[in-house]
Design an enzyme around this catalytic site. Structure first.
Site, PDB file in Angstrom:
ATOM      1  N   GLY A 170     -23.239  -2.552  -7.501  1.00 49.55           N
ATOM      2  CA  GLY A 170     -23.107  -3.409  -6.331  1.00 49.55           C
ATOM      3  C   GLY A 170     -23.850  -4.709  -6.518  1.00 49.55           C
TER       4      GLY A 170
ATOM      5  N   SER B  73       0.805  -1.240   0.000  1.00 47.24           N
ATOM      6  CA  SER B  73       0.000   0.000   0.000  1.00 47.24           C
ATOM      7  C   SER B  73       0.828   1.275   0.000  1.00 47.24           C
ATOM      8  CB  SER B  73      -0.964   0.052   1.193  1.00 47.24           C
ATOM      9  OG  SER B  73      -1.730  -1.096   1.260  1.00 47.24           O
ATOM     10  N   ILE B  74       2.029   1.240  -0.601  1.00 47.10           N
ATOM     11  CA  ILE B  74       2.793   2.487  -0.676  1.00 47.10           C
ATOM     12  C   ILE B  74       2.619   3.146  -2.042  1.00 47.10           C
ATOM     13  CG2 ILE B  74       4.543   2.145   1.102  1.00 47.10           C
ATOM     14  CD1 ILE B  74       6.382   1.008  -1.092  1.00 47.10           C
TER      15      ILE B  74
ATOM     16  N   CYS C 190     -25.226   0.938 -13.109  1.00 46.60           N
ATOM     17  CA  CYS C 190     -25.468  -0.506 -13.030  1.00 46.60           C
ATOM     18  C   CYS C 190     -26.536  -0.827 -11.974  1.00 46.60           C
ATOM     19  CB  CYS C 190     -24.150  -1.241 -12.787  1.00 46.60           C
ATOM     20  SG  CYS C 190     -24.188  -2.896 -13.482  1.00 46.60           S
TER      21      CYS C 190
ATOM     22  N   TYR D 280     -14.300  -5.064  -0.237  1.00 45.85           N
ATOM     23  CA  TYR D 280     -13.858  -4.630   1.094  1.00 45.85           C
ATOM     24  C   TYR D 280     -12.371  -4.898   1.291  1.00 45.85           C
ATOM     25  CZ  TYR D 280     -18.467  -3.828   3.148  1.00 45.85           C
ATOM     26  OH  TYR D 280     -19.691  -3.334   3.450  1.00 45.85           O
TER      27      TYR D 280
ATOM     28  N   GLU E 249     -17.500   4.900 -15.663  1.00 46.74           N
ATOM     29  CA  GLU E 249     -16.297   5.330 -14.924  1.00 46.74           C
ATOM     30  C   GLU E 249     -15.014   4.675 -15.437  1.00 46.74           C
ATOM     31  OE1 GLU E 249     -18.743   3.446 -13.734  1.00 46.74           O
ATOM     32  OE2 GLU E 249     -18.084   1.968 -12.269  1.00 46.74           O
TER      33      GLU E 249
ATOM     34  N   LYS F 118       2.665   1.460  -5.183  1.00 44.42           N
ATOM     35  CA  LYS F 118       3.551   0.899  -6.210  1.00 44.42           C
ATOM     36  C   LYS F 118       2.917   1.034  -7.597  1.00 44.42           C
ATOM     37  CE  LYS F 118       4.548  -3.195  -5.080  1.00 44.42           C
ATOM     38  NZ  LYS F 118       3.768  -4.224  -5.759  1.00 44.42           N
TER      39      LYS F 118
ATOM     40  N   HIS G 192     -20.786   0.689 -16.985  1.00 47.50           N
ATOM     41  CA  HIS G 192     -19.937   1.444 -16.040  1.00 47.50           C
ATOM     42  C   HIS G 192     -19.130   2.502 -16.789  1.00 47.50           C
ATOM     43  CE1 HIS G 192     -20.440  -1.123 -12.434  1.00 47.50           C
ATOM     44  NE2 HIS G 192     -20.704  -2.062 -13.329  1.00 47.50           N
TER      45      HIS G 192
ATOM     46  N   GLU H 146     -33.045 -10.245  -8.156  1.00 46.30           N
ATOM     47  CA  GLU H 146     -31.814 -10.436  -7.371  1.00 46.30           C
ATOM     48  C   GLU H 146     -32.147 -10.382  -5.874  1.00 46.30           C
ATOM     49  OE1 GLU H 146     -28.653  -7.624  -8.276  1.00 46.30           O
ATOM     50  OE2 GLU H 146     -27.222  -8.667  -6.988  1.00 46.30           O
TER      51      GLU H 146
END
Ligand code: GLN
Length: 526
Positions: free
Chosen positions: A348, A9-10, A375, A49, A501, A12, A499, A398
């Protein structure tokens, strides 16, 4: 080849993508590969998550979010093959073994797994004529999982030649407050660990809270056996888009070009377009508040492409976006919604959080606040609209077995048993209907957008929904599936089954996001 040391988590991925951006600024063609040393075949079944967003490529692969960084920083469309996982490698090797392709030999990590890794890397390198292939190895050196990959990269250097392969090690240099100084020991240790795999780094990129000074750089150069010029400062910056600029000041491009003999000179180096983008992203005013009603808001990485797409669009209209992360799982209070200039309902899976999303949609319908549904967000818009039009049991199959299944699975999907890689995935053509908000935004007849879903607007209810005022502004080219919906008596209410994005770029904000942000700004002004 980019490896990571000390801690994860730096950034990369951002660091590697920034090297790519710098090389692009020399006019070079660059592509990227992300290696994920886990056993999952792809990211499709991973929980956001834990791993953040699942990024979808044009060719429909569900990949690691770093591929999103690469697409945005390099301004290229990557193939799903650019994400290599342990799962994919073993799957391929075991399939070959079952076919008898190994002619009776005992199948082993070396050479069979390492050969397969090299084959996958070379395949990407051969796909398009590129000057540079960036290969980022996920995790940190020393992990058991990444060993076969490091071994393959080591072999690749010998096979392709020292002049064609370069290793960049990204490490963390912590600042110890009590001692009042930066510590290089973790960097020394992780470099030693890397060396034990037979790889000598050519460049060390030091991630740190603040810039480190020259004597410290000299120390790292000395103990880690790299040239002083190849010790690069990469301190924390306020925006990820600044990283290429900071690293450029350290002459990263110049060093890489010389080291792997790319044969381009400083005269072809031009980062001015990128600099202009960074500047436009920094505009503090006018501030536009967008509320994202989501389920995975504890980890912002779950919605990383949406967050970036909003920033790109805000920059394009000359505004600043402030994102309010609102949990869909708690009761959403009206005074929180009242403060917003617009609402976004992201994608989701599953029923959890649906009530919150439906409540926010009702609020947008009643108070005429701009709303974009993506979505699952679009599916919720259809459900809420139908309920408010007098079908209180309207729902998606669903979530429930209702007699008003306005959202339902396609017949083809109902037969599928496996969860991985079986959704409607990747890029599909979408036909836009003239005179709609969607058409206004795109100004095109046919667009390509990326998908990741199993459920669709149920065609059985299409006519009835339209009679009640729902506008279908985009469909598949054969008219069969609904892709975009909107409403007439609302300033900006648009949902898309795809999507958008994933296709937004800092230099090319996505038309739907631009239109949405403009509507939010107009709403604020009014
Ligand atoms: N769960 C919904 C479906 O599968 C929406 C998926 C999504 O939002 N990506 O259709």
């Amino acid at each position: 080849m980019v490896t990571g040391g000390v801690v994860s988590s730096i950034g990369k991925g951002i660091t590697a993508a920034s090297i790519g951006r710098i090389l692009r600024s020399y006019g070079l063609e660059v592509t990227a590969i992300k290696i994920d040393p886990y056993l999952n075949y792809d990211s499709g079944t991973l929980n956001p998550y834990q791993h953040g967003e699942v990024f979808v490529t044009d060719d429909g692969m569900e990949t690691d979010l770093d591929l999103g960084h690469y697409e945005r920083f390099l301004d290229v469309n990557l193939s799903g093959q650019s994400n290599i996982t342990t799962g994919k490698v073993y799957h391929t090797v075991i399939n070959k073994e079952r076919k008898g392709s190994y002619l009776g030999s005992c199948v082993q990590i070396i050479p069979h797994i390492t050969d397969e890794i090299k084959r996958m890397i070379r395949k990407i390198a051969a796909q398009k004529p590129v000057d540079v292939v960036l290969v980022e190895v996920g995790g940190t050196v020393g992990d058991i999982e990444s060993q076969p990959f490091l071994e393959a990269l080591r072999q690749l250097r010998n096979e392709e030649g020292h002049d064609n392969v370069m290793f960049v090690h990204v490490t963390y240099v912590p600042y110890l407050k009590a001692a009042g100084e930066f510590k290089t020991k973790p960097t020394q240790h992780s470099t030693k660990e890397l060396r034990s795999t037979g790889i000598n780094p050519d460049m060390i990129i030091c991630r740190s809270e603040k810039s480190i000074n020259k004597p410290l750089k000299m120390k790292i150069a000395h103990f880690c056996d790299v040239e002083p010029l190849a010790v690069i400062n990469a301190p924390d910056v306020s925006s990820i888009y600044e990283v290429p600029l900071v690293m450029d000041q350290e002459n990263v491009g110049k060093y890489v070009i010389k080291r792997i003999k790319l044969g381009v000179g400083e005269e072809s180096h031009d980062l001015s377009q990128w600099r202009a983008i960074v500047q436009s992203l920094h505009k503090p005013e006018p501030n536009v508040k967008v509320g994202i009603i989501g389920k995975y808001i504890e980890l912002e990485d779950s919605y990383i492409s949406i967050r970036e797409a909003l920033k790109h669009a805000a920059a394009q209209i000359g505004a600043h976006v402030e994102i309010e992360w609102i949990s869909a799982e708690e009761n959403i209070e009206e005074n929180i919604l009242k403060e917003l200039d617009s609402i976004l309902i992201p994608g989701g899976f599953g029923e959890r959080g649906i009530t919150g999303k439906l409540d926010a949609i009702r609020y947008s319908l009643e108070h005429k606040i701009p709303l974009l549904g993506i979505c699952l967000g679009m599916q919720c818009m259809v459900i809420q609209f139908a309920r408010m039009q007098g079908w209180p049991s309207a729902n998606s199959t669903e979530f429930s077995d209702t007699n008003y299944p306005v959202i339902d699975m396609m017949e083809k999907q109902k037969k599928i048993k496996n969860m991985g890689g079986t959704m409607r995935l990747g890029s599909y053509d979408c036909k836009l209907i003239e005179g709609t908000m969607a058409y206004d935004a795109y100004q095109e007849d046919i667009v390509q957008e990326r998908h990741r879903h199993r459920f669709e607007l149920n065609n059985q209810f299409r006519d009835q929904l339209q009679e009640k005022g729902l506008i279908i502004s985009g469909t598949t080219t054969d008219d069969f599936l609904v892709e975009i919906i909107e409403l007439e008596d609302h300033p900006w209410f648009l949902g898309c089954q795809f999507h958008p994005e994933f296709k937004s770029r800092p230099n090319r904000a996505h038309p739907i996001f631009v239109s949405f942000m403009q509507a939010a700004l107009d709403h604020k002004k009014s």
